[in-house]
Motif scaffolding. Structure first.
Motif, mmCIF file in Angstrom:
data_model
loop_
_atom_site.group_PDB
_atom_site.id
_atom_site.type_symbol
_atom_site.label_atom_id
_atom_site.label_comp_id
_atom_site.label_asym_id
_atom_site.label_seq_id
_atom_site.Cartn_x
_atom_site.Cartn_y
_atom_site.Cartn_z
ATOM 1 N N ASP A 27 43.549 53.545 39.594
ATOM 2 C CA ASP A 27 43.652 54.998 39.701
ATOM 3 C C ASP A 27 42.607 55.751 38.874
ATOM 4 O OD1 ASP A 27 45.843 54.478 41.332
ATOM 5 O OD2 ASP A 27 47.300 54.888 39.756
ATOM 6 N N GLU A 28 42.328 55.268 37.675
ATOM 7 C CA GLU A 28 41.392 55.991 36.807
ATOM 8 C C GLU A 28 39.971 55.462 36.896
ATOM 9 O OE1 GLU A 28 42.608 57.136 32.906
ATOM 10 O OE2 GLU A 28 44.734 56.994 33.434
ATOM 11 N N LEU A 29 39.806 54.138 36.967
ATOM 12 C CA LEU A 29 38.463 53.557 36.988
ATOM 13 C C LEU A 29 37.963 53.264 38.400
ATOM 14 C CD1 LEU A 29 38.720 51.165 33.907
ATOM 15 C CD2 LEU A 29 37.989 53.558 34.015
ATOM 16 N N LYS A 30 38.828 53.423 39.392
ATOM 17 C CA LYS A 30 38.472 53.216 40.807
ATOM 18 C C LYS A 30 37.943 51.806 41.088
ATOM 19 C CE LYS A 30 39.584 57.464 41.507
ATOM 20 N NZ LYS A 30 40.996 57.725 41.618
ATOM 21 N N LEU A 31 38.497 50.821 40.378
ATOM 22 C CA LEU A 31 38.193 49.412 40.618
ATOM 23 C C LEU A 31 39.344 48.847 41.449
ATOM 24 C CD1 LEU A 31 36.986 48.493 37.035
ATOM 25 C CD2 LEU A 31 35.571 48.859 39.057
ATOM 26 N N ASN A 32 39.064 48.462 42.672
ATOM 27 C CA ASN A 32 40.129 48.132 43.604
ATOM 28 C C ASN A 32 40.280 46.655 43.947
ATOM 29 O OD1 ASN A 32 41.050 50.834 43.978
ATOM 30 N ND2 ASN A 32 39.170 51.206 45.104
ATOM 31 N N ALA A 33 39.594 45.767 43.250
ATOM 32 C CA ALA A 33 39.726 44.337 43.562
ATOM 33 C C ALA A 33 41.111 43.811 43.192
ATOM 34 C CB ALA A 33 38.644 43.530 42.859
ATOM 35 N N ALA A 34 41.630 44.243 42.061
ATOM 36 C CA ALA A 34 42.996 43.851 41.673
ATOM 37 C C ALA A 34 43.960 44.643 42.551
ATOM 38 C CB ALA A 34 43.242 44.144 40.199
ATOM 39 N N LYS A 35 44.824 43.958 43.239
ATOM 40 C CA LYS A 35 45.735 44.591 44.204
ATOM 41 C C LYS A 35 47.155 44.665 43.670
ATOM 42 C CE LYS A 35 42.487 44.535 47.330
ATOM 43 N NZ LYS A 35 41.583 45.635 47.303
ATOM 44 N N PHE A 36 47.894 45.669 44.154
ATOM 45 C CA PHE A 36 49.321 45.728 43.874
ATOM 46 C C PHE A 36 50.009 44.849 44.905
ATOM 47 C CE2 PHE A 36 53.621 47.181 44.332
ATOM 48 C CZ PHE A 36 54.031 47.331 43.027
ATOM 49 N N GLY A 37 50.745 43.879 44.439
ATOM 50 C CA GLY A 37 51.496 43.001 45.340
ATOM 51 C C GLY A 37 52.974 43.171 45.100
ATOM 52 N N CYS A 38 53.526 42.322 44.275
ATOM 53 C CA CYS A 38 54.968 42.349 44.022
ATOM 54 C C CYS A 38 55.357 43.323 42.913
ATOM 55 C CB CYS A 38 55.461 40.953 43.671
ATOM 56 S SG CYS A 38 54.832 40.337 42.082
ATOM 57 N N GLY A 39 54.444 43.622 41.991
ATOM 58 C CA GLY A 39 54.749 44.492 40.876
ATOM 59 C C GLY A 39 55.605 43.835 39.800
ATOM 60 N N LEU A 40 55.850 42.543 39.953
ATOM 61 C CA LEU A 40 56.711 41.811 39.018
ATOM 62 C C LEU A 40 55.981 40.691 38.285
ATOM 63 C CD1 LEU A 40 59.767 41.445 41.422
ATOM 64 C CD2 LEU A 40 59.505 43.106 39.572
ATOM 65 N N GLY A 41 54.674 40.556 38.509
ATOM 66 C CA GLY A 41 53.913 39.490 37.867
ATOM 67 C C GLY A 41 54.168 38.127 38.456
ATOM 68 N N GLN A 42 54.526 38.071 39.732
ATOM 69 C CA GLN A 42 54.832 36.782 40.361
ATOM 70 C C GLN A 42 53.819 36.351 41.412
ATOM 71 O OE1 GLN A 42 58.826 37.367 41.798
ATOM 72 N NE2 GLN A 42 59.709 37.088 39.776
ATOM 73 N N CYS A 43 53.184 37.297 42.101
ATOM 74 C CA CYS A 43 52.339 36.921 43.241
ATOM 75 C C CYS A 43 50.889 36.651 42.865
ATOM 76 C CB CYS A 43 52.424 37.981 44.337
ATOM 77 S SG CYS A 43 51.548 39.526 43.962
ATOM 78 N N GLY A 44 50.388 37.268 41.806
ATOM 79 C CA GLY A 44 49.024 37.024 41.348
ATOM 80 C C GLY A 44 47.950 37.893 41.968
ATOM 81 N N SER A 45 48.296 38.788 42.874
ATOM 82 C CA SER A 45 47.265 39.601 43.525
ATOM 83 C C SER A 45 46.613 40.602 42.572
ATOM 84 C CB SER A 45 47.833 40.321 44.745
ATOM 85 O OG SER A 45 48.838 41.221 44.380
#
Length: 90
Positions: A27-45
């Motif tokens: 949102d702030e740095l506009k770096l989009n390679a890291a993706k939102f996946g599960c939001g729980l630290g389980q999927c690794g995206s």
């Protein structure tokens, strides 16, 4: 206000210390390679590298990153000279 070093550059971040790194990166740095996946630290995206170790950015608050170096996929190489992991996706 805190200084966050991402991909070799210092950024002044004005966010709550409990804010997950993923939100600051996207949102702030506009770096989009890291993706939102599960939001729980389980999927690794949302994985990034912090001081040479893989870290799940969706569950890592900013307060844990003081004096640390964050590297995202964008910081590994360039279009002209991609890093090995970037080449694997091309």
């Amino acid at each position: 206000m805190m200084t966050l070093k991402v991909n070799g550059h210092d950024h002044q971040i004005d966010a709550d210390p409990d804010t997950p790194l993923l939100y600051v990166l996207r949102d702030e740095l506009k770096l989009n390679a890291a993706k939102f996946g599960c939001g729980l630290g389980q999927c690794g995206s949302c994985t990034v590298i912090v001081d040479g170790k893989a870290v799940l950015s969706c569950v890592t608050p900013l307060l844990l990153l003081k004096d640390k170096e964050v590297t995202t996929l964008e910081g590994l190489g360039t279009v002209e000279k991609p890093a090995p992991i970037q080449r694997a996706f091309m």
